[in-house]
Design an enzyme around this catalytic site. Structure first.
Site, PDB file in Angstrom:
ATOM      1  N   CYS A  42       4.034   6.986  -4.037  1.00 52.07           N
ATOM      2  CA  CYS A  42       4.842   7.833  -3.137  1.00 52.07           C
ATOM      3  C   CYS A  42       6.060   7.093  -2.579  1.00 52.07           C
ATOM      4  O   CYS A  42       7.192   7.547  -2.759  1.00 52.07           O
ATOM      5  CB  CYS A  42       3.942   8.397  -2.046  1.00 52.07           C
ATOM      6  SG  CYS A  42       4.836   9.209  -0.730  1.00 52.07           S
ATOM      7  N   PHE A  52      14.561  29.918  17.307  1.00 52.42           N
ATOM      8  CA  PHE A  52      15.609  30.579  16.537  1.00 52.42           C
ATOM      9  C   PHE A  52      16.897  29.744  16.571  1.00 52.42           C
ATOM     10  O   PHE A  52      17.156  29.098  17.573  1.00 52.42           O
ATOM     11  CB  PHE A  52      15.845  31.949  17.168  1.00 52.42           C
ATOM     12  CG  PHE A  52      16.517  32.896  16.240  1.00 52.42           C
ATOM     13  CD1 PHE A  52      15.823  33.456  15.185  1.00 52.42           C
ATOM     14  CD2 PHE A  52      17.855  33.187  16.396  1.00 52.42           C
ATOM     15  CE1 PHE A  52      16.449  34.316  14.315  1.00 52.42           C
ATOM     16  CE2 PHE A  52      18.481  34.050  15.524  1.00 52.42           C
ATOM     17  CZ  PHE A  52      17.765  34.603  14.489  1.00 52.42           C
ATOM     18  N   CYS A  62       7.588  10.424  -4.194  1.00 52.84           N
ATOM     19  CA  CYS A  62       8.056  11.375  -3.152  1.00 52.84           C
ATOM     20  C   CYS A  62       9.281  10.872  -2.398  1.00 52.84           C
ATOM     21  O   CYS A  62      10.205  11.648  -2.118  1.00 52.84           O
ATOM     22  CB  CYS A  62       6.968  11.654  -2.121  1.00 52.84           C
ATOM     23  SG  CYS A  62       5.304  11.617  -2.735  1.00 52.84           S
ATOM     24  N   LEU A  70       0.846  -1.196   0.000  1.00 52.65           N
ATOM     25  CA  LEU A  70       0.000   0.000   0.000  1.00 52.65           C
ATOM     26  C   LEU A  70       0.883   1.247   0.000  1.00 52.65           C
ATOM     27  O   LEU A  70       2.083   1.161   0.222  1.00 52.65           O
ATOM     28  CB  LEU A  70      -0.911  -0.023   1.231  1.00 52.65           C
ATOM     29  CG  LEU A  70      -1.942  -1.159   1.223  1.00 52.65           C
ATOM     30  CD1 LEU A  70      -2.584  -1.307   2.596  1.00 52.65           C
ATOM     31  CD2 LEU A  70      -3.006  -0.894   0.160  1.00 52.65           C
ATOM     32  N   HIS A  89       7.396   0.236   2.398  1.00 53.99           N
ATOM     33  CA  HIS A  89       6.198  -0.477   1.924  1.00 53.99           C
ATOM     34  C   HIS A  89       5.649  -1.368   3.038  1.00 53.99           C
ATOM     35  O   HIS A  89       4.445  -1.442   3.270  1.00 53.99           O
ATOM     36  CB  HIS A  89       6.537  -1.388   0.740  1.00 53.99           C
ATOM     37  CG  HIS A  89       7.073  -0.652  -0.460  1.00 53.99           C
ATOM     38  ND1 HIS A  89       6.975   0.691  -0.617  1.00 53.99           N
ATOM     39  CD2 HIS A  89       7.692  -1.120  -1.580  1.00 53.99           C
ATOM     40  CE1 HIS A  89       7.521   1.042  -1.768  1.00 53.99           C
ATOM     41  NE2 HIS A  89       7.962  -0.051  -2.379  1.00 53.99           N
TER      42      HIS A  89
HETATM   43  P1  FAD Z   1      -0.766   6.725  -6.415  1.00 48.62           P
HETATM   44  O1  FAD Z   1       0.022   6.885  -5.211  1.00 48.62           O
HETATM   45  O2  FAD Z   1      -0.071   6.722  -7.701  1.00 48.62           O
HETATM   46  O3  FAD Z   1      -1.568   5.395  -6.214  1.00 48.62           O
HETATM   47  C1  FAD Z   1      -2.224   4.770  -7.250  1.00 48.62           C
HETATM   48  C2  FAD Z   1      -2.297   3.307  -6.926  1.00 48.62           C
HETATM   49  O4  FAD Z   1      -3.178   2.707  -7.837  1.00 48.62           O
HETATM   50  C3  FAD Z   1      -0.961   2.609  -7.052  1.00 48.62           C
HETATM   51  O5  FAD Z   1      -0.667   1.935  -5.864  1.00 48.62           O
HETATM   52  C4  FAD Z   1      -1.191   1.613  -8.190  1.00 48.62           C
HETATM   53  O6  FAD Z   1      -0.501   0.395  -8.010  1.00 48.62           O
HETATM   54  C5  FAD Z   1      -2.665   1.436  -8.124  1.00 48.62           C
HETATM   55  N1  FAD Z   1      -3.288   0.968  -9.379  1.00 48.62           N
HETATM   56  C6  FAD Z   1      -3.212   1.496 -10.597  1.00 48.62           C
HETATM   57  N2  FAD Z   1      -3.975   0.817 -11.458  1.00 48.62           N
HETATM   58  C7  FAD Z   1      -4.552  -0.181 -10.757  1.00 48.62           C
HETATM   59  C8  FAD Z   1      -5.451  -1.170 -11.066  1.00 48.62           C
HETATM   60  N3  FAD Z   1      -5.944  -1.351 -12.274  1.00 48.62           N
HETATM   61  N4  FAD Z   1      -5.841  -2.018 -10.087  1.00 48.62           N
HETATM   62  C9  FAD Z   1      -5.371  -1.901  -8.840  1.00 48.62           C
HETATM   63  N5  FAD Z   1      -4.518  -0.952  -8.492  1.00 48.62           N
HETATM   64  C10 FAD Z   1      -4.126  -0.086  -9.441  1.00 48.62           C
HETATM   65  N6  FAD Z   1       3.794  14.872  -3.805  1.00 48.62           N
HETATM   66  C11 FAD Z   1       4.072  15.477  -2.625  1.00 48.62           C
HETATM   67  O7  FAD Z   1       3.160  15.935  -1.956  1.00 48.62           O
HETATM   68  N7  FAD Z   1       5.348  15.562  -2.194  1.00 48.62           N
HETATM   69  C12 FAD Z   1       6.399  15.097  -2.902  1.00 48.62           C
HETATM   70  O8  FAD Z   1       7.537  15.213  -2.494  1.00 48.62           O
HETATM   71  C13 FAD Z   1       6.141  14.475  -4.141  1.00 48.62           C
HETATM   72  N8  FAD Z   1       7.151  14.015  -4.891  1.00 48.62           N
HETATM   73  C14 FAD Z   1       6.876  13.396  -6.074  1.00 48.62           C
HETATM   74  C15 FAD Z   1       7.921  12.956  -6.858  1.00 48.62           C
HETATM   75  C16 FAD Z   1       7.667  12.392  -8.070  1.00 48.62           C
HETATM   76  C17 FAD Z   1       8.797  11.902  -8.904  1.00 48.62           C
HETATM   77  C18 FAD Z   1       6.329  12.255  -8.518  1.00 48.62           C
HETATM   78  C19 FAD Z   1       6.054  11.623  -9.840  1.00 48.62           C
HETATM   79  C20 FAD Z   1       5.275  12.700  -7.755  1.00 48.62           C
HETATM   80  C21 FAD Z   1       5.537  13.271  -6.529  1.00 48.62           C
HETATM   81  N9  FAD Z   1       4.516  13.716  -5.718  1.00 48.62           N
HETATM   82  C22 FAD Z   1       4.786  14.368  -4.550  1.00 48.62           C
HETATM   83  C23 FAD Z   1       3.120  13.493  -6.083  1.00 48.62           C
HETATM   84  C24 FAD Z   1       2.551  12.316  -5.314  1.00 48.62           C
HETATM   85  O9  FAD Z   1       3.422  11.231  -5.405  1.00 48.62           O
HETATM   86  C25 FAD Z   1       1.205  11.950  -5.844  1.00 48.62           C
HETATM   87  O10 FAD Z   1       0.386  13.086  -5.896  1.00 48.62           O
HETATM   88  C26 FAD Z   1       0.539  10.918  -4.982  1.00 48.62           C
HETATM   89  O11 FAD Z   1       1.363   9.797  -4.821  1.00 48.62           O
HETATM   90  C27 FAD Z   1      -0.776  10.514  -5.629  1.00 48.62           C
HETATM   91  O12 FAD Z   1      -1.416   9.552  -4.860  1.00 48.62           O
HETATM   92  P2  FAD Z   1      -2.607   8.705  -5.496  1.00 48.62           P
HETATM   93  O13 FAD Z   1      -3.191   7.904  -4.392  1.00 48.62           O
HETATM   94  O14 FAD Z   1      -3.532   9.564  -6.234  1.00 48.62           O
HETATM   95  O15 FAD Z   1      -1.918   7.809  -6.561  1.00 48.62           O
HETATM   96  C1  COM Z   2       3.196   7.663   2.175  1.00 46.74           C
HETATM   97  C2  COM Z   2       2.143   6.821   1.591  1.00 46.74           C
HETATM   98  S1  COM Z   2       4.735   7.356   1.464  1.00 46.74           S
HETATM   99  S2  COM Z   2       0.682   7.082   2.409  1.00 46.74           S
HETATM  100  O1  COM Z   2       0.175   8.356   2.065  1.00 46.74           O
HETATM  101  O2  COM Z   2       0.924   6.979   3.855  1.00 46.74           O
HETATM  102  O3  COM Z   2      -0.242   6.015   2.020  1.00 46.74           O
END
Ligand code: FAD
Ligand code: COM
Length: 790
Positions: A76, A500, A81, A72, A131
Site C-alpha cells: 500500500c 452542504f 494505494c 511495515l 514507511h
Molecule cells: P501486501 O500489502 O501486498 O503485503 C504483503 C507483504 O508480504 C509485503 O509487505 C511483502 O513484502 C510481504 N512478503 C511477501 N513475500 C514475503 C515473504 N516470503 N516473506 C516475508 N514477507 C513477504 N486498495 C484500496 O483499498 N485502496 C486503494 O486505493 C488501492 N490502490 C491500489 C493501487 C494499486 C496500484 C494496487 C496494485 C492495489 C491497490 N489497492 C488498493 C489494493 C491494496 O493495495 C491491497 O489490497 C493491499 O495492499 C493488500 O494488503 P496485503 O496485506 O494483503 O498485502
Molecule cells: C497503510 C498501510 S498505507 S497499513 O494498512 O496501515 O498497514
C-alpha cells in the site's frame, strides 16, 4: 541490526529504511527475554499482517511479523494505494488545467506536458516517511514484534524460518499479498514495459506514448494519469471498461459517464481487444504493441514507447501450496472460511493472498478476523459486499445495488439522478461540490454524476453511485448505514445535518422521490423533486398525495416521447393543498369530465379550485378550475325525468365531451293545464301522470272521438288535429322552443316541427321531439365547440 531496545523516532526510521532498502541485513525487533510462545506469526507485514498483529497484541497475545521489506504496511504505501492516490491527484489537477487553459488565473496549457518520471521520483523520495511511520507506530505505539528486511520461509504449520533462525508459533497467518501476472506475449521483457510495482521502482525515461494493457482499476487509474500528464494513452481491454469480474454493482449510467469522460479527454479505449506482441525498436526498447480484435481477429499496431500492464494481480500462494498443501482456488487464491482459516489446521490466510476483492478493507479486516479467532473469539468476516471506488480524472464511488440490479429485485425502484436521465449533461451543472465548482460554472457537463437507487415501497436506500470528488468518505459511512438491520431509509437520510455543499446532493432530495410524498407541499419542493424524476411516456399530469388528504397537481413535460420512461424536463404546479380537494367516490367514473364537474359543483368547488377524485376501479383524475359549460335543458314534464334531460345525461355519461353541467328548466304540463278550465283536455300522447288533470283527458295519438276540449300541445299537434278533425281547438302552447324564446345562455330543447335534423338558433340547439342519443350528442358537441378543455 537489532533495534528492540532502542527508542526509535520517525526521522531515524526514514534513514534506516533508505539504508536497508539497499542491503540484505534484517531489522530485528523481538523481545528475546519474553519466554511466551508466539500465538501467531504473521508472514508478511502488509495491511493484513500489520492490522492483524496490532489486534492480536491488543487482545493480550504475542505476535511476530516477518516481512522481506525493511518496513511495515506492505504494498500500500510502497507501490500501490499511496502512489495511486498521488497519481490520481496529479491527474485531477492536470485535467483542470487543461480544461481551464488560458481562462481565469490558469496559464495557457495548450502544450502542457507534465513529467511522469518526475512524479514517480517525487513519490519515491517521499514514501520512506510513510514507511517510517508504520515502523515507528508498530513498535512504539502498538508494541509489536517484527523482523524486517528478511524473507520468511514457512517450514510447517507452526514454524517459520527467517535468516536461518526458526520461530515457532501456535498459528501462522499468511499475508504475503499478490503480484501482477504479466501476459505471456513476445516482447513483455522489453525495456519500457512496466506494471504498477516496476513502474515505480524502475521507470528511467519520460514516456511519450503509452499503451495500457488491461482494463483493471489500475489500468484505468494510471492510464488516466498518463493521458492527463500529456502522454497520449490507449487502453486495450478484453472486456468493456468497468465490466471486469473484479468490479461488482457498477451502474451502467455511471459507467457511461466515466468512460465517455475518459474518451472526451482524448484517451483511446479499445475494448474487446487483446495484446498479441510488443515490438522491439531494435535496441531492446518498446516500439509498438500489436493487438487483435477478439471478434474479428483483425490486428492493429499501436506505436508507443511505454507499456503499462494493468491486468490485475494473482495471489502469491505457490510456497504454501508446495510446503503446507493449502487448498487454493482457480486463480491460485488460498481458500479460507469466514474465520480466515485455510484447509490446514492452525494456518490462516488474509488479504490479497485469498483473492479478490483485493482491497485494503479486506486485508485489514481479514488480519483482524484471524487475530480474533486465534485469541479464542468466534468471529466471522463476510466480504462479499462492500463499497467500492476508483479514479479516472474523477473520484468514482459506489455502494449497494446498481439500478439494473435493483430493478431485477424490486418492483418499485425510484431513481434520483443528477444530471437526470435524458437531459443533456450541459443543461445541469450538478452535482457541483468539492472539486467541481469551476466545472459547474464553465463546463457543466463535467461537473460529475450521481445516482441514488431507492426501494419506493420500503423507502430503503439500495444503492448510491457518484462521480466527482470528495464523496469517498461518505460512501464508507453510507455502506455502514445500509448494512444496519433494516438498512437506512431515505427519511432517515433526510434527517441528517448536511455539511452542504456536499457531493451527495441526494441526501435531502431523495426523500421527495420515493412513493408517498412526505416532503413540503410547496411549489419549489415539488418542482425540485420532479425535475429529478422520470415519467411514463403517457404521463402529462401528476397528482401528489401528501399527509391526510393533502393533494397537489402538476403538469409536466418529458424529455422524450418514445422511451417508456424519460426525464421530466418541466413542471408547472397547477394546484397546492390550499386550493385542491381530494375525495373518494367509487361510483364515479373519473375519466368522465362532466361527472367530475358535477361532483365539484356539489362540493362547492368553483373555478379557482381543483378537485381530485379517486373513483371507479380506484382510478384517479382531476378537474382543474372547474368551469363546465352550463347547458339549460328546457323540457316538458312529465315524464320523469323529462325525456330530453334524461337523454342528455345519458350522453354525458359516455361521450367524449368537455365538462358540461345540465340545468333542467321544467315546463310543467300540469301548470299549463291548470291555467285554463276546459271541459276536457287533449294532450299529444299518453305521457305518465297526465291522466288526472282537473278535467277529462284525451290523448291525440289515440285519435279519440272529437270532444269539446282544449289542446295542450304544439304546432305539430295542431296540424294533426286539423288532419284528424278538420278544425283547430283552443290551444295552450307547450312547445319548448316557443316557451323558451331567444336565449343568451347555451340551451338545449326540442321541437316537434323538426323530424330528422337538429337546428341551431344562436345559443340554442333544437332537436326533434323524438331525438335519439346521437342527435343529442351532436347538439351538445355543437354547443361545446367553443369551449377549451383538457
Ligand atoms: P501486501 O500489502 O501486498 O503485503 C504483503 C507483504 O508480504 C509485503 O509487505 C511483502 O513484502 C510481504 N512478503 C511477501 N513475500 C514475503 C515473504 N516470503 N516473506 C516475508 N514477507 C513477504 N486498495 C484500496 O483499498 N485502496 C486503494 O486505493 C488501492 N490502490 C491500489 C493501487 C494499486 C496500484 C494496487 C496494485 C492495489 C491497490 N489497492 C488498493 C489494493 C491494496 O493495495 C491491497 O489490497 C493491499 O495492499 C493488500 O494488503 P496485503 O496485506 O494483503 O498485502
Ligand atoms: C497503510 C498501510 S498505507 S497499513 O494498512 O496501515 O498497514
Amino acid at each position: 541490526m537489532d533495534i528492540t531496545l532502542t527508542q526509535t523516532t520517525n526521522r531515524q526510521w526514514v534513514g534506516l529504511i533508505e539504508e536497508y532498502l539497499q542491503n540484505d541485513d534484517p531489522i530485528i525487533n523481538v523481545h528475546r527475554d519474553d519466554t511466551r510462545k508466539f500465538d501467531a506469526i504473521f508472514v508478511g507485514g502488509g495491511a493484513g499482517g500489520r492490522f492483524g498483529s496490532g489486534y492480536l497484541r491488543a487482545m493480550g497475545g504475542r505476535q511476530l511479523i516477518v516481512d522481506r521489506w525493511p518496513f511495515l504496511g506492505g504494498s500500500c504505501p510502497h507501490q500501490a494505494c499511496v502512489p495511486h492516490h498521488l497519481f490520481s491527484e496529479a491527474a485531477r489537477e492536470l485535467d483542470l488545467m487543461r480544461w481551464f487553459s488560458g481562462k481565469l488565473w490558469f496559464p495557457d496549457a495548450t502544450n502542457l506536458r507534465a513529467s511522469i518520471l518526475q512524479v514517480v521520483q517525487l513519490f519515491k523520495s517521499g514514501r520512506s516517511s510513510a514507511h517510517a511511520f508504520m515502523n515507528w507506530q508498530s513498535k512504539e505505539q502498538l508494541d509489536l514484534e517484527y523482523i524486517l528486511n528478511a524473507p520468511a520461509t514457512v517450514i510447517d504449520n507452526h514454524t517459520v524460518e527467517v535468516m536461518g533462525e526458526r520461530f515457532q508459533a501456535d498459528n501462522l497467518v499468511l499475508g504475503t499479498g499478490a503480484a501482477t501476472v504479466l501476459p505471456a506475449i513476445p516482447g513483455i521483457e522489453l525495456h519500457g514495459v512496466y506494471d504498477y510495482a516496476t513502474f515505480i521502482e524502475n521507470l528511467d525515461f519520460e514516456p511519450q506514448r503509452c499503451v495500457v494493457i488491461g482494463g483493471s482499476k489500475t489500468g484505468i487509474e494510471y492510464g488516466s494519469f498518463f493521458q492527463a500528464a500529456g502522454c497520449p494513452t490507449t487502453i486495450v481491454a478484453r472486456k468493456p471498461l468497468m465490466r471486469t469480474s473484479s468490479l461488482h454493482h457498477v451502474d451502467e449510467d455511471l459507467r457511461t459517464y466515466v468512460v465517455d469522460g475518459m474518451r472526451k479527454r482524448g484517451m483511446q479505449i479499445l475494448e474487446g481487444c487483446e495484446p498479441v506482441a510488443i515490438q522491439d525498436d531494435g535496441d531492446g526498447n518498446v516500439k509498438a504493441v500489436v493487438i487483435r480484435d477478439m471478434q474479428t481477429g483483425s490486428k492493429q499496431t499501436l506505436p508507443c514507447d511505454f507499456v503499462f500492464v494493468g491486468t490485475g494481480e494473482r495471489p502469491r500462494s505457490e510456497p504454501y501450496r508446495e510446503v503446507l498443501g493449502v487448498a487454493v482456488g482457480e486463480k491460485g487464491e488460498i481458500l479460507v472460511d469466514k474465520h480466515m482459516r485455510t484447509s490446514v489446521p492452525n494456518v490462516y490466510a488474509i488479504g490479497d493472498l485469498i483473492g479478490p476483492p483485493m482491497e485494503m478493507f479486506k486485508a485489514r479486516k481479514g488480519g483482524v478476523t484471524a487475530a480474533r479467532n486465534i485469541m479464542g473469539e468466534e468471529y466471522e468476516l463476510d466480504w462479499t459486499d462492500y463499497p467500492d471506488f476508483l479514479h479516472s480524472t474523477y473520484e468514482i464511488s459506489w455502494v449497494g445495488l446498481s439500478e439494473e440490479e435493483a430493478r431485477q429485485r424490486y418492483d418499485n425502484v425510484i431513481i434520483i439522478q443528477m444530471p437526470p436521465k435524458g437531459v443533456p449533461l450541459a443543461d445541469v451543472p450538478l452535482p457541483c461540490a468539492e472539486g467541481t465548482m469551476l466545472y459547474a460554472m464553465v463546463y457543466p457537463e463535467l461537473s460529475g454524476f450521481l445516482k441514488a437507487v431507492v426501494d419506493g415501497d420500503s423507502r430503503r436506500v439500495l444503492g448510491f453511485h457518484h462521480v466527482g470528488f470528495g464523496a469517498k468518505d461518505a460512501f464508507q459511512y453510507l455502506d455502514h448505514l445500509m448494512r444496519q438491520p433494516g438498512g437506512i431509509t431515505i427519511d432517515e437520510m433526510g434527517n441528517m445535518n448536511e455539511l452542504f455543499l456536499n457531493p451527495e446532493h441526494f441526501i435531502q432530495l431523495c426523500r421527495l422521490r420515493a412513493g408517498y410524498y412526505d416532503g413540503p407541499m410547496t411549489a419549489d419542493a415539488i418542482t425540485t423533486l420532479l425535475l429529478s424524476r422520470d415519467a411514463y411516456r403517457r404521463t402529462d399530469f401528476i397528482v401528489l398525495r401528501g399527509e391526510g388528504t393533502q393533494t397537489a397537481v402538476v403538469a409536466i413535460t418529458r424529455a422524450e416521447s418514445e422511451p417508456l420512461f424519460s426525464q421530466i424536463t418541466s413542471v408547472e404546479v397547477l394546484t397546492l393543498p390550499e386550493t385542491c380537494v381530494f375525495v373518494e367516490r367509487p361510483e364515479i367514473d373519473p375519466s368522465n369530465r362532466s361527472a367530475l364537474a358535477e361532483v365539484a359543483h356539489e362540493l362547492g368547488i368553483r373555478s379557482a379550485g381543483t378537485l381530485v377524485v379517486q373513483g371507479l376501479y380506484d382510478h384517479v383524475n382531476f378537474i382543474h378550475h372547474p368551469n363546465p359549460l352550463v347547458v339549460r335543458v328546457v323540457e316538458v314534464a312529465p315524464p320523469e325525468p323529462p325525456k330530453l334531460y334524461g337523454l342528455a345525461r345519458h350522453v354525458l355519461s359516455y361521450a367524449d365531451l368537455p365538462p358540461i353541467r345540465l340545468e333542467l328548466e321544467r315546463i310543467e304540463v300540469r301548470d299549463l293545464a291548470e291555467s285554463v278550465h276546459p271541459l276536457a283536455y287533449l294532450v299529444p300522447c299518453r305521457s305518465g301522470g297526465l291522466d288526472d288533470l282537473p278535467a277529462q283527458v284525451y290523448f291525440l295519438d289515440q285519435h279519440p272521438q272529437r270532444h269539446d276540449w282544449t289542446m295542450i300541445g304544439c304546432e305539430r299537434s295542431l296540424q294533426f288535429h286539423r288532419h284528424f278533425y278538420g278544425d283547430e281547438p283552443p290551444r295552450i302552447e307547450m312547445c319548448p322552443r316557443r316557451i323558451a324564446g331567444e336565449r343568451a345562455e347555451p340551451t338545449l330543447l326540442k321541437c316537434c316541427l323538426l323530424e330528422t335534423h337538429i337546428e341551431q338558433d344562436k345559443n340554442t340547439m333544437v332537436v326533434p321531439w323524438g331525438a335519439d342519443l346521437a342527435m343529442v350528442e351532436a347538439a351538445l358537441r355543437k354547443l361545446a365547440e367553443e369551449i377549451e378543455y383538457v
